[in-house]
Design an enzyme around this catalytic site. Sequence first.
Site, PDB file in Angstrom:
ATOM      1  N   PHE A  14       0.826  -1.204   0.000  1.00  0.00           N
ATOM      2  CA  PHE A  14       0.000   0.000   0.000  1.00  0.00           C
ATOM      3  C   PHE A  14       0.860   1.254   0.000  1.00  0.00           C
ATOM      4  O   PHE A  14       0.420   2.328   0.374  1.00  0.00           O
ATOM      5  CB  PHE A  14      -0.939  -0.015   1.212  1.00  0.00           C
ATOM      6  CG  PHE A  14      -1.734  -1.278   1.335  1.00  0.00           C
ATOM      7  CD1 PHE A  14      -2.837  -1.484   0.506  1.00  0.00           C
ATOM      8  CD2 PHE A  14      -1.372  -2.267   2.212  1.00  0.00           C
ATOM      9  CE1 PHE A  14      -3.567  -2.659   0.587  1.00  0.00           C
ATOM     10  CE2 PHE A  14      -2.100  -3.451   2.305  1.00  0.00           C
ATOM     11  CZ  PHE A  14      -3.197  -3.646   1.491  1.00  0.00           C
TER      12      PHE A  14
ATOM     13  N   ILE B 199       1.312  -4.973  -7.484  1.00  0.00           N
ATOM     14  CA  ILE B 199       1.189  -5.145  -6.039  1.00  0.00           C
ATOM     15  C   ILE B 199      -0.177  -5.678  -5.631  1.00  0.00           C
ATOM     16  O   ILE B 199      -0.477  -5.777  -4.446  1.00  0.00           O
ATOM     17  CB  ILE B 199       1.477  -3.821  -5.293  1.00  0.00           C
ATOM     18  CG1 ILE B 199       0.451  -2.740  -5.678  1.00  0.00           C
ATOM     19  CG2 ILE B 199       2.899  -3.352  -5.582  1.00  0.00           C
ATOM     20  CD1 ILE B 199       0.600  -1.449  -4.877  1.00  0.00           C
TER      21      ILE B 199
ATOM     22  N   ILE C 264     -12.642   2.161 -17.753  1.00  0.00           N
ATOM     23  CA  ILE C 264     -12.386   1.031 -16.869  1.00  0.00           C
ATOM     24  C   ILE C 264     -11.998  -0.147 -17.755  1.00  0.00           C
ATOM     25  O   ILE C 264     -12.845  -0.788 -18.381  1.00  0.00           O
ATOM     26  CB  ILE C 264     -13.631   0.698 -16.017  1.00  0.00           C
ATOM     27  CG1 ILE C 264     -14.092   1.947 -15.249  1.00  0.00           C
ATOM     28  CG2 ILE C 264     -13.334  -0.445 -15.072  1.00  0.00           C
ATOM     29  CD1 ILE C 264     -13.056   2.551 -14.312  1.00  0.00           C
TER      30      ILE C 264
ATOM     31  N   THR D 286     -11.347  -6.552 -11.947  1.00  0.00           N
ATOM     32  CA  THR D 286     -10.306  -6.183 -10.994  1.00  0.00           C
ATOM     33  C   THR D 286     -10.499  -4.746 -10.505  1.00  0.00           C
ATOM     34  O   THR D 286     -10.117  -4.417  -9.382  1.00  0.00           O
ATOM     35  CB  THR D 286      -8.905  -6.355 -11.600  1.00  0.00           C
ATOM     36  OG1 THR D 286      -8.796  -5.593 -12.804  1.00  0.00           O
ATOM     37  CG2 THR D 286      -8.631  -7.812 -11.905  1.00  0.00           C
TER      38      THR D 286
ATOM     39  N   GLN E 254     -10.622  -3.428  -6.743  1.00  0.00           N
ATOM     40  CA  GLN E 254      -9.859  -2.285  -6.254  1.00  0.00           C
ATOM     41  C   GLN E 254     -10.713  -1.393  -5.356  1.00  0.00           C
ATOM     42  O   GLN E 254     -10.291  -0.959  -4.288  1.00  0.00           O
ATOM     43  CB  GLN E 254      -9.357  -1.455  -7.436  1.00  0.00           C
ATOM     44  CG  GLN E 254      -8.055  -1.923  -8.018  1.00  0.00           C
ATOM     45  CD  GLN E 254      -6.873  -1.369  -7.254  1.00  0.00           C
ATOM     46  OE1 GLN E 254      -6.560  -1.822  -6.158  1.00  0.00           O
ATOM     47  NE2 GLN E 254      -6.212  -0.397  -7.808  1.00  0.00           N
TER      48      GLN E 254
ATOM     49  N   LYS F  94      -8.021   7.280 -15.885  1.00  0.00           N
ATOM     50  CA  LYS F  94      -7.573   8.359 -15.005  1.00  0.00           C
ATOM     51  C   LYS F  94      -7.004   7.844 -13.680  1.00  0.00           C
ATOM     52  O   LYS F  94      -6.657   8.632 -12.812  1.00  0.00           O
ATOM     53  CB  LYS F  94      -8.725   9.326 -14.712  1.00  0.00           C
ATOM     54  CG  LYS F  94      -9.220  10.066 -15.940  1.00  0.00           C
ATOM     55  CD  LYS F  94      -9.945  11.348 -15.595  1.00  0.00           C
ATOM     56  CE  LYS F  94     -11.270  11.132 -14.908  1.00  0.00           C
ATOM     57  NZ  LYS F  94     -12.008  12.395 -14.677  1.00  0.00           N
ATOM     58  N   GLY F  95      -6.930   6.538 -13.492  1.00  0.00           N
ATOM     59  CA  GLY F  95      -6.381   6.001 -12.248  1.00  0.00           C
ATOM     60  C   GLY F  95      -7.459   5.738 -11.221  1.00  0.00           C
ATOM     61  O   GLY F  95      -8.444   6.465 -11.123  1.00  0.00           O
TER      62      GLY F  95
ATOM     63  N   GLY G 190      -6.573   3.433  -8.000  1.00  0.00           N
ATOM     64  CA  GLY G 190      -6.115   2.875  -6.726  1.00  0.00           C
ATOM     65  C   GLY G 190      -6.263   3.792  -5.542  1.00  0.00           C
ATOM     66  O   GLY G 190      -6.642   3.360  -4.444  1.00  0.00           O
ATOM     67  N   GLU G 191      -5.989   5.092  -5.711  1.00  0.00           N
ATOM     68  CA  GLU G 191      -6.032   6.010  -4.572  1.00  0.00           C
ATOM     69  C   GLU G 191      -7.455   6.462  -4.248  1.00  0.00           C
ATOM     70  O   GLU G 191      -7.868   6.496  -3.082  1.00  0.00           O
ATOM     71  CB  GLU G 191      -5.149   7.238  -4.833  1.00  0.00           C
ATOM     72  CG  GLU G 191      -3.798   6.963  -5.459  1.00  0.00           C
ATOM     73  CD  GLU G 191      -2.936   6.009  -4.672  1.00  0.00           C
ATOM     74  OE1 GLU G 191      -3.128   5.848  -3.452  1.00  0.00           O
ATOM     75  OE2 GLU G 191      -2.043   5.391  -5.292  1.00  0.00           O
TER      76      GLU G 191
END
Length: 763
Positions: free
Chosen positions: A266, A492, A654, A659, A663, A726-727, A729-730
């Site tokens: 993380f 990860i 997406i 997955t 997330q 655009k991402g 994970g965060e």
Amino acid sequence: MPLAWYSPQPERQEIMNEAFFDKKEYKPLDRVDGRLKVTGAAKYSAEYPLPNMAFAVLVGSRIAKGTIKSIDSKAAERAPGVLAVISHLNAIKVPGYQPKGEHPSEPSTNGQPLRVFFDNKIVSNDQPIVAVVATSLEKAQFGASLVKIQYTKEQHKTDLEANAGDAKLAASAKKNPKSPTADYERGQKDAFESAPVKFEAEYVLPTEVHNPMELQSIIAHWEADNKLTVYDKVQGTKMTQKNFAKEWNIPEENVKCIATFVGGAFGNGLHNWPHETAAIIAAKQVKRPVKLVLTREQMFTMVGYRPRTWQKIQVGATKEGKLVAINHQSIGQTSSYEEFTESTLMQTRMMYASPSVSTRYRILPLNLATPIWMRGPGEATGAFALESAMDEVAHAIGMDPIDFRLANYTESDPDKNMPWSTKYMRECYEEGKKRIGWENRKLKPGEVRDGEWLVGYGMGTGTFGANRNSATVHAELDKEGNLVMHCAITDIGPGTGTAMVQIASNTTGIPTDKITFHLGNSEFPNAGLQGGSSTVNSVGPAVLAACNALKEQLITMAAAKGNSAFTSAKPDDLMFDKSELQLAGKSAKTTLADLFKQNNIEKIETTNESKPDENRNKYSMNAFSMHFAMVHVHPFTGQVRVKKIVCCADAGTIVSPKTAESQMIGGATGGIGMALTEDAVMDHRFGRYVTKDLGDYHVPVHADVPDIDVYFVNKPDLLADPVGSKGLGEIAIIGVAPAIANAVFNATGKRVRELPITPDKLI
């Protein structure tokens, strides 16, 4: 309802129109490496069986500040199987460890990371000071138990609140006034003082520890005096290669880092830590490969954490719900030897249309190990304070929290004074309200019950930059139609290989079971860190470029063999259909086998790099999230049960729906931990954690995690990158903790401003 563009420039309108006519939608796909993982075939960093392996165990300091007076290692050295006892007294000199100047493994711009076995100084509790190397793990552990160390203690400082007066402006802010850590002012400086409605509060986020399933581990192997291979749990193989090459003053090509599988991370793999160098030193000294695996307790003290952070917010508004001013201050802890900073206050600058905004970020050096970025770094911390304060102001005005946010919705980035590349948060508001049952929420807290339980609804928003870095992919296509790609990027846990296979399949039409994506090796083509929600945005375009380059080769080959229909074809026109190559809208086709046979080749290959373009200078590019929570709170015991969470994301295309949903569920689970359970408690008398294992440091378990409903806007942002992502994970965690805190207030009328929200704070 349709969303209006903000001052659309012609090139954006053209690009976005193309985006909505994507010729093939991404479908859910099982993880391409799933079978390897569940059958145990996947090899993690500590699982490579090298011949003549030795094992190292670290001995940590029992004081938080001072010096080492003496080390008695005689008993350990005589213990069966012990090969070496290494400390500052006998460790070989690391070329990169200079008495002055910076260590090359530098995560920030200031200070220097801890230099293991360098001198007798102690700067934090459990600082690694001795490594015992033996022929087996058990013998190394026994040898480590025999080492006796005496110290000269000095007065330490580990309490953020008690030492807040020593907080200082980060050196990065002093060097660069435009740094995210620099003081920021927009609009009228004293606007808060004259606001009709004024609100002020302090919020505290405790230290949180990453605690992934896989412990931090490394196998260090000197294949020659100047040739090093490490099997290492890291989030960047190229970064690790570069850092250790500088550390040992050897060519980069002489360092190989392998991290094919990573058992969760993380942010703790974004830095090269002292235990890695300790293992490399040990391998050099005993002239054998050395394996070193941290204990769970050492994971709390040696590989970073989310820093304890104090925040103060002042919000001024009109009685009608228009923001007048936001003043936001923050103090985060760092180590005494290295400045760690994060973007705690960035969301405050740009999330809402407040004419006046002021931010002040400070760091406090303490006798603790250096923190590191943890999922949703900074932004998740800042969002807890900002989104809680927005709810508190809405309550004071007597306004629905969503209506209050919509009244202050930004159609452009007020911080950068630029248009968004895309922003679909209104859709997230509407969909989230519907899915959580927002119509059941009451303005007055404590009005809704389910039997003896109080019921509350809350929400929180989040944002994170749609970051993109350069990346390179090598691709090979053989005559059987098998596509194999290579890239140094790590995975990860989010399913990087799966996403890249889907992008390749979407681009070429090759079935996913005929595509392989190899990653996690520094010998593969360049890629940055897996962090900052940048992987799909960076590596995805390189996959796209490589696939199109292969199609260009095929078109050229077909045209050269007299197939005139292929002469003017473009890569987008060509798609695979089983064993055939077809041109869109034309009857022209050929088989891959015939084409390769005609050209007398077995395969074609290409290496392609993809870089950010000039669009990033014209627009503000962010992903956005909105999290809704419904909670039950027992009025007598103070127990909080999260009954439902709805996560809505504006994250562009997406590319891997299955997955991606995982997330979001994972991020929401981390947010539950942030809100309700996680707290690394320190006994400041000793500068030592009391909660130092998973028995005392509580992470959410299955019983704590409710139904999590995930919604994606799924509209591409082709200004951000050619894939349109655009991402994710965060933003999966940013906003979850305040959503839960706001729901608890709505249920009970009790506002908890220091996380976690435990029963004692509610009864």
